[in-house]
Design a protein around this motif. Structure first.
Motif, short mmCIF file in Angstrom:
data_model
loop_
_atom_site.label_atom_id
_atom_site.label_comp_id
_atom_site.label_asym_id
_atom_site.label_seq_id
_atom_site.Cartn_x
_atom_site.Cartn_y
_atom_site.Cartn_z
N GLY A 15 0.83 -1.19 0.00
CA GLY A 15 0.00 0.00 0.00
C GLY A 15 0.86 1.24 0.00
N PRO A 16 0.27 2.41 0.22
CA PRO A 16 1.06 3.65 0.29
C PRO A 16 1.93 3.63 1.54
N THR A 17 3.12 4.19 1.43
CA THR A 17 4.05 4.20 2.57
C THR A 17 4.62 5.61 2.77
N GLY A 18 5.15 5.82 3.97
CA GLY A 18 5.72 7.12 4.29
C GLY A 18 6.90 7.48 3.42
N ALA A 19 7.71 6.48 3.07
CA ALA A 19 8.89 6.75 2.26
C ALA A 19 8.49 7.32 0.90
N MET A 20 7.42 6.81 0.32
CA MET A 20 6.99 7.28 -1.00
C MET A 20 6.51 8.73 -0.97
N THR A 21 5.92 9.13 0.15
CA THR A 21 5.39 10.49 0.21
C THR A 21 6.49 11.53 0.02
N VAL A 22 7.70 11.17 0.43
CA VAL A 22 8.83 12.09 0.30
C VAL A 22 9.10 12.42 -1.16
N ILE A 23 8.98 11.42 -2.02
CA ILE A 23 9.23 11.60 -3.45
C ILE A 23 8.04 12.26 -4.14
N LEU A 24 6.84 11.78 -3.82
CA LEU A 24 5.66 12.15 -4.59
C LEU A 24 5.28 13.61 -4.44
N ASP B 227 10.79 13.91 -18.90
CA ASP B 227 10.88 14.69 -17.66
C ASP B 227 10.60 13.86 -16.42
N VAL B 228 9.72 12.87 -16.51
CA VAL B 228 9.35 12.09 -15.31
C VAL B 228 10.16 10.81 -15.18
N ALA B 229 11.01 10.51 -16.18
CA ALA B 229 11.77 9.25 -16.14
C ALA B 229 12.66 9.17 -14.91
N GLY B 230 13.31 10.28 -14.55
CA GLY B 230 14.18 10.27 -13.37
C GLY B 230 13.41 9.97 -12.10
N SER B 231 12.23 10.58 -11.98
CA SER B 231 11.39 10.31 -10.81
C SER B 231 10.93 8.86 -10.77
N ALA B 232 10.65 8.31 -11.94
CA ALA B 232 10.21 6.92 -12.01
C ALA B 232 11.32 5.97 -11.53
N VAL B 233 12.56 6.28 -11.89
CA VAL B 233 13.68 5.46 -11.42
C VAL B 233 13.79 5.53 -9.90
N THR B 234 13.63 6.72 -9.34
CA THR B 234 13.69 6.88 -7.89
C THR B 234 12.59 6.07 -7.21
N ILE B 235 11.37 6.16 -7.75
CA ILE B 235 10.25 5.39 -7.18
C ILE B 235 10.53 3.90 -7.27
N CYS C 294 4.51 6.58 -11.74
CA CYS C 294 4.14 5.32 -11.08
C CYS C 294 4.09 4.18 -12.08
N PHE C 295 3.48 4.43 -13.24
CA PHE C 295 3.39 3.39 -14.27
C PHE C 295 4.79 2.99 -14.76
N LEU C 296 5.64 3.97 -15.04
CA LEU C 296 6.99 3.68 -15.51
C LEU C 296 7.80 2.95 -14.45
N ALA C 297 7.63 3.34 -13.19
CA ALA C 297 8.32 2.66 -12.10
C ALA C 297 7.87 1.21 -12.01
N GLY C 298 6.57 0.98 -12.20
CA GLY C 298 6.07 -0.39 -12.20
C GLY C 298 6.68 -1.22 -13.31
N ALA C 299 6.81 -0.62 -14.50
CA ALA C 299 7.44 -1.34 -15.61
C ALA C 299 8.89 -1.67 -15.29
#
Length: 496
Positions: free
Chosen positions: A57-66, A229-237, A83-88
């Protein structure tokens, strides 16, 4: 029963983490997203996961990035796409069997990372805790803004509600927690006080009674520029999801004494995060708090996660009106206590009590980097520091020179890496005067690299040129192979 128990724990956390994942203008959507994520991830990732016990589920660690993603150029759409790219990426990592890489992250780095996230979560709730609106892109910017621009605007009623939530959780009886979790009790108490008193503290507001959020991923709105633009964030997630889920699985597997397949878990998390954006949820990972509750509550199969989701579905359709009356100050108080409890205090104390310099350095540097830098950089910095410290430990080889008349023996011990070559040269130069026989004793050497063997070969040639006899003794099979790779044929002829 275990599923319902986990659902009671997950409900307040889903509300709090969902709200904390987005900027204030999307708060109601964030609350709904938190619930939707807990529901979808519980079913999808729970049924497909690498163990029978994982609750996602959602976690505290993810809130820091999102929070940073949503407040950026693309808003909620950017978060859904990330989120979708991170899932892939997680799916690909699982198929490529990258799950075993978690073993290369040292424990002090993990503890420091978790503590850093806890600090960021707590600091991120300053606005809700004190009833003010913060500005700034980073956590540090918001903290500075809080102390420079909002101290005169603090809402005392919000502070009162936040403190009340903290006190309820701090003094909540353990026996009662078996029936109603402390976090849920805190939200209920503060909400009831707010309803009957109504001092004007900001509440969540109306949330949709639906399993699909009012805003969700729409591929028609995705552009090539947006992808880049969101690829870097997806890698972090993806990296954070990998670390958190696999650490959770490893710990829970030890608790339940069951096997855990890390690669299958990555596939499950990948599929879950690819599905969630189409429902309008936030990225999910396996959550250690909810997973441990599932195990301790007697959960036996994957159906525990499913029943948790069914419980939350009932909450969405039955309690949406009541959830809308929850003050943000209550969620801030719950998150403040949750952040405090995220720290592994026993382990942290053990590092400092034992004065373990390496562990303290890894913990402290990773924690500070997590607060001040991107989470991905924090992990890389922590792991990099750990390997540097490990290399320093491995390179602690010694050489002792013992003279008997005109014979000098150089006794080496430890792992002789490249840094040891200069130490050996210095020892030979300091003791070679007047020596007619020089003995290099390798009996205490467990490892030697090509640099060290090359240095030994050069020293042997120099000593022979000066008229001294040279002999190498105690050479293990492993070190012998390094001699051969270095083509030190002249030395091998004297090996005993």
């Amino acid at each position: 029963v275990a599923g319902i128990t986990v659902g009671a724990v997950a409900l307040p956390l889903a509300l709090a983490f969902g709200a904390a994942s987005v900027s204030e203008e999307y708060a109601a959507i964030g609350v709904s997203a938190g619930l939707i994520t807990a529901i979808v991830a519980g079913i999808v990732s729970g049924l497909l996961g690498g163990g029978s016990f994982q609750i996602s589920g959602p976690t505290g660690a993810m809130t820091v990035i999102l929070g940073g993603i949503v407040s950026g150029k693309y808003g909620l759409s950017g978060m859904f796409l990330a989120c979708f790219l991170a899932g892939a990426a997680l799916l690909a990592a699982g198929l490529c069997r990258f799950g075993r890489l978690i073993r290369f992250i040292p424990r002090p780095v993990v503890v420091g990372f978790t503590s850093g996230i806890a600090v960021v979560i707590a600091l991120g709730q300053l606005g809700n805790f004190f009833g003010v609106t913060l500005a700034g892109e980073t956590t540090l910017d918001k903290v500075i803004y809080f102390f420079t621009d909002t101290l005169g605007k603090i809402n005392p009623y919000a502070v009162l509600f936040s403190v009340l939530a903290v006190l309820v959780m701090a003094f909540y009886p353990k026996k009662a927690a078996k029936f109603i979790p402390g976090s849920l009790a805190a939200i209920i108490v503060v909400t009831l006080v707010g309803v009957f008193w109504n001092p004007g503290v900001r509440t969540i507001g109306q949330i949709p009674s639906s399993l699909v959020n009012t805003v969700k991923l729409e591929f028609s709105a995705v552009t090539p520029e947006m992808l880049g633009d969101v690829a870097g964030s997806a890698v972090t997630i993806a990296l954070l999801g990998m670390v958190e889920s696999l650490l959770c699985g490893t710990c829970a597997a030890a608790m339940k004494k069951e096997p855990f397949d890390s690669d299958v878990e990555l596939v499950a998390q990948g599929i879950g995060n690819m599905v969630i954006p189409f429902f309008g949820g936030v990225p999910s990972t396996a959550a250690i708090a909810r997973t441990s509750v599932a195990v301790k509550s007697g959960g036996k199969t994957r159906l525990t996660a499913v029943f948790q989701s069914l419980f939350l579905i009932a909450c969405v359709f039955v309690l949406s009106g009541a959830i809308g009356k929850v003050p943000y100050a209550a969620l801030a108080g719950v998150l403040a206590v949750t952040a405090f409890r995220m720290n592994d205090w026993a382990t942290i104390r053990s590092y400092f009590k034992a004065r373990h310099v390496g562990a303290i350095l890894q913990f402290s540097v990773t924690c500070v980097a997590t607060v001040l830098l991107d989470l991905t950089y924090a992990i890389l910095i922590g792991v990099g520091l750990a390997f540097v410290l490990l290399l320093c430990d491995l390179c602690r080889a010694t050489v002792d020179a013992a003279r008997d008349g005109d014979t000098v023996a150089f006794r080496m011990s430890g792992n002789c890496y490249f840094a040891f070559a200069d130490t050996l040269r210095a020892a030979v130069e300091a003791n070679r005067a007047g020596a007619k026989t020089c003995i290099f004793d390798f009996s205490g050497v467990s490892y030697a690299d090509l640099t060290v063997i090359g240095a030994v070969a050069e020293l042997c040639e120099s000593l022979r040129a000066a008229g001294a006899a040279v002999e190498c003794v105690g050479v293990s099979a492993h070190v012998r192979r390094v001699f051969e790779h270095a083509h030190a044929d002249g030395i091998l002829q004297t090996v005993n």
